[in-house]
Design an enzyme around this catalytic site. Sequence first.
Site, PDB file in Angstrom:
ATOM      1  N   GLN A 177       0.855  -1.180  -0.117  1.00  0.00           N
ATOM      2  CA  GLN A 177      -0.005   0.125   0.088  1.00  0.00           C
ATOM      3  C   GLN A 177       0.834   1.502  -0.019  1.00  0.00           C
ATOM      4  O   GLN A 177       0.417   2.306  -0.206  1.00  0.00           O
ATOM      5  CB  GLN A 177      -0.882  -0.090   1.123  1.00  0.00           C
ATOM      6  CG  GLN A 177      -2.141  -1.148   1.122  1.00  0.00           C
ATOM      7  CD  GLN A 177      -3.080  -1.205   2.258  1.00  0.00           C
ATOM      8  OE1 GLN A 177      -2.878  -1.894   3.270  1.00  0.00           O
ATOM      9  NE2 GLN A 177      -4.102  -0.074   2.256  1.00  0.00           N
ATOM     10  N   HIS A 276       1.022  -9.480   4.612  1.00  0.00           N
ATOM     11  CA  HIS A 276      -0.133  -8.604   4.567  1.00  0.00           C
ATOM     12  C   HIS A 276      -0.761  -8.546   3.361  1.00  0.00           C
ATOM     13  O   HIS A 276      -0.578  -7.737   2.450  1.00  0.00           O
ATOM     14  CB  HIS A 276       0.250  -7.103   4.854  1.00  0.00           C
ATOM     15  CG  HIS A 276      -0.988  -6.239   5.262  1.00  0.00           C
ATOM     16  ND1 HIS A 276      -0.991  -5.504   6.544  1.00  0.00           N
ATOM     17  CD2 HIS A 276      -2.121  -5.635   4.625  1.00  0.00           C
ATOM     18  CE1 HIS A 276      -2.034  -4.526   6.308  1.00  0.00           C
ATOM     19  NE2 HIS A 276      -2.664  -4.917   5.305  1.00  0.00           N
ATOM     20  N   ASN A 335      -1.779 -10.799   8.523  1.00  0.00           N
ATOM     21  CA  ASN A 335      -2.825  -9.896   8.484  1.00  0.00           C
ATOM     22  C   ASN A 335      -4.268 -10.251   8.108  1.00  0.00           C
ATOM     23  O   ASN A 335      -4.415 -10.819   7.047  1.00  0.00           O
ATOM     24  CB  ASN A 335      -2.368  -8.740   7.704  1.00  0.00           C
ATOM     25  CG  ASN A 335      -3.199  -7.270   7.844  1.00  0.00           C
ATOM     26  OD1 ASN A 335      -3.519  -6.836   8.785  1.00  0.00           O
ATOM     27  ND2 ASN A 335      -4.306  -7.128   6.828  1.00  0.00           N
ATOM     28  N   GLU A 336      -5.229 -10.184   8.983  1.00  0.00           N
ATOM     29  CA  GLU A 336      -6.654 -10.556   8.513  1.00  0.00           C
ATOM     30  C   GLU A 336      -6.663 -11.753   7.841  1.00  0.00           C
ATOM     31  O   GLU A 336      -7.528 -11.514   6.678  1.00  0.00           O
ATOM     32  CB  GLU A 336      -7.334  -9.215   7.908  1.00  0.00           C
ATOM     33  CG  GLU A 336      -7.228  -8.045   8.970  1.00  0.00           C
ATOM     34  CD  GLU A 336      -7.905  -6.684   8.300  1.00  0.00           C
ATOM     35  OE1 GLU A 336      -8.225  -6.675   7.220  1.00  0.00           O
ATOM     36  OE2 GLU A 336      -7.884  -5.864   9.087  1.00  0.00           O
TER      37      GLU A 336
END
Length: 624
Positions: A177, A276, A335-336
């Site tokens: 990101q 991620h 992550n998630e």
Amino acid sequence: MRAPVYSSLLLVASFVQAQQIYIGTTGPTPRPQCSVSTSLAQPSYTFRNFSFTLSETVRTATSIPSPTTTITYGPAYSDASRILPYINYTSWGSWNPNATTSASDASNPYGSAAWTSLWQHANPPNFTEKGLYSTTVSPTPIPSNELVLPPRDYFGPTDCYNFPEGFMFGVSTSASQIEGATAEEGKAPTLMDILVQDDRPKDYVTNENYYLYKQDVERVAAMGGVRYYSFSIAWSRILPFALPGTPVNQQGLDHYNDLINFILDKGMLPVVTLLHFDTPLQFYGSNLSTAADRPLIGYVNGAYQNETFVDAFVNYARIVMTHFASKVPYWFTFNEPLLYSDNGVSVDHVIKAHAQVYHFYKEQLNGTGQISIKFNDNFGVPRNVSSPADVYAANHFNSFQLATFCNPIFLGEDYPDSFKQTIPDYVPLTADDLAYIGGTADFLGIDPYTATVVTPPTPGNIGSITNCAMNSSSPYFPYCVNQTTVNQYGWNIGYRSQSYVYITPTYLREYLGYLYNTFRSPVVITEFGFPVFAEAEKTDLSDQLFDTPRSIYYLSYLSEVLKAIWEDGVNVKGAFLWAPVDNWEFGDYDAHFGVQVVNRTTQERRYKKSFFDVVDFMKARGIT
């Protein structure tokens, strides 16, 4: 065969129902801070000579001092390298789809030609790297006029609590990101490059943090108070060919080593996430279109179900941890993971890979830091707390998202019924599995951006949840509840942005109690943030910087964190703002989550009001 869960979950629903109440009132909002009633006196009016008496208080941020001592959290790589198999280190360069020459080492399965073929296979559309930078930029001091705090808001928090000693206050980012340099210095393609085959736009430069990381760290440190800098490492920068036995990218290791060192030099501590969302290309095989197929569970197929995934991820984690164990005190494996799980095998692989990494770090590497995993869940709350069906639906929603991972990892217990009744290919966990997996996290990481109002698919009908769980074609599958944003009286549950995010601070407090008392583990808020409505459309920079709704979000959430700690006895160990800069939000830049704005043409960063406000809030409550 999937066992019915109606009776057991109804019992849970009845218990939780007894814990949640609405306090009805017909009068105005009380003012407990007012010791004397205003009805006891009348104002006095008089004329006076007028003069301008208002003045502004100039407050400035104070940078974190550099550390004077060095703390280590594991062995240095020179000592730890013996526990790894032989590693071949190399480098590859950058990919240019319009290059007029090709690599001549076609016989080398891991040479430049093979690396280039990975990008040709990914075939990202209209690929160009239009960044301003191609080498690491040296940081410059932050001008003092940039560190002057904005005027205080008239209304603000009135609590009198301080954060406990050791509370972790930080910022959080992810590689895909903000880094940019997408196909540079040996980085190979990932899921993030495959997904751009659909209609969503992609900026291949993002924030150029790969070259501007020192300036970004410098700017965070200059604000003071922020002691933790959380980021993710791009797997495909370390192992462009992803699998065990393939060469390690020396340039990737050098980059993250330098980033970690600079974070430490600036008085902060690095927090590392190993994955991620940016799964390497190799796990999708020859048909990359499968990455866009609708998964059974999550939003995106993260390829965790690939038969080679567990061994490959553990190998990658061993390499990274062995190199950086002495400098990194906190690690997250995934992550998630629910959001990128394709099916039941995906969940099984994530849990078992996480457990292997935990045991490696603690028992073979003898690391003294802490390890966890970051979960998603916009806390499901019943629309009507007096309705057993709504309470049942909320418990079903939350347990599917959280207990699926947290039961085995934190409690050493089996998957919840909500998961087993819904996912037909879930992999049963044996007693040996649970003994190995249980207790493999030092705290619970959660990204609690907002709350979701939940009812059964058919209002008042608990059976409609069970019916949905048996029917994967249901529009409510796999959560099998109706997710809304309004309470039983038709009001939105909080101030809304243009996306799913609402300001729901009181629900956060309740959520923290739910997590702590359900999974019996300290809690760290690993991400939370708010995109101000239409911020990307504001043409005036000063309007972008004056982001009061974001300040309200952060200060109200942190106020409720303090109440959870001091009034509810919940062990909340830390909170990380998402994000230090506006970033690519897996599709575009319209949702601005950053506490700094980024000029997409010049890459200039500027502090927003919310960053000052939240740091000021934390410093006033014991965070230095």
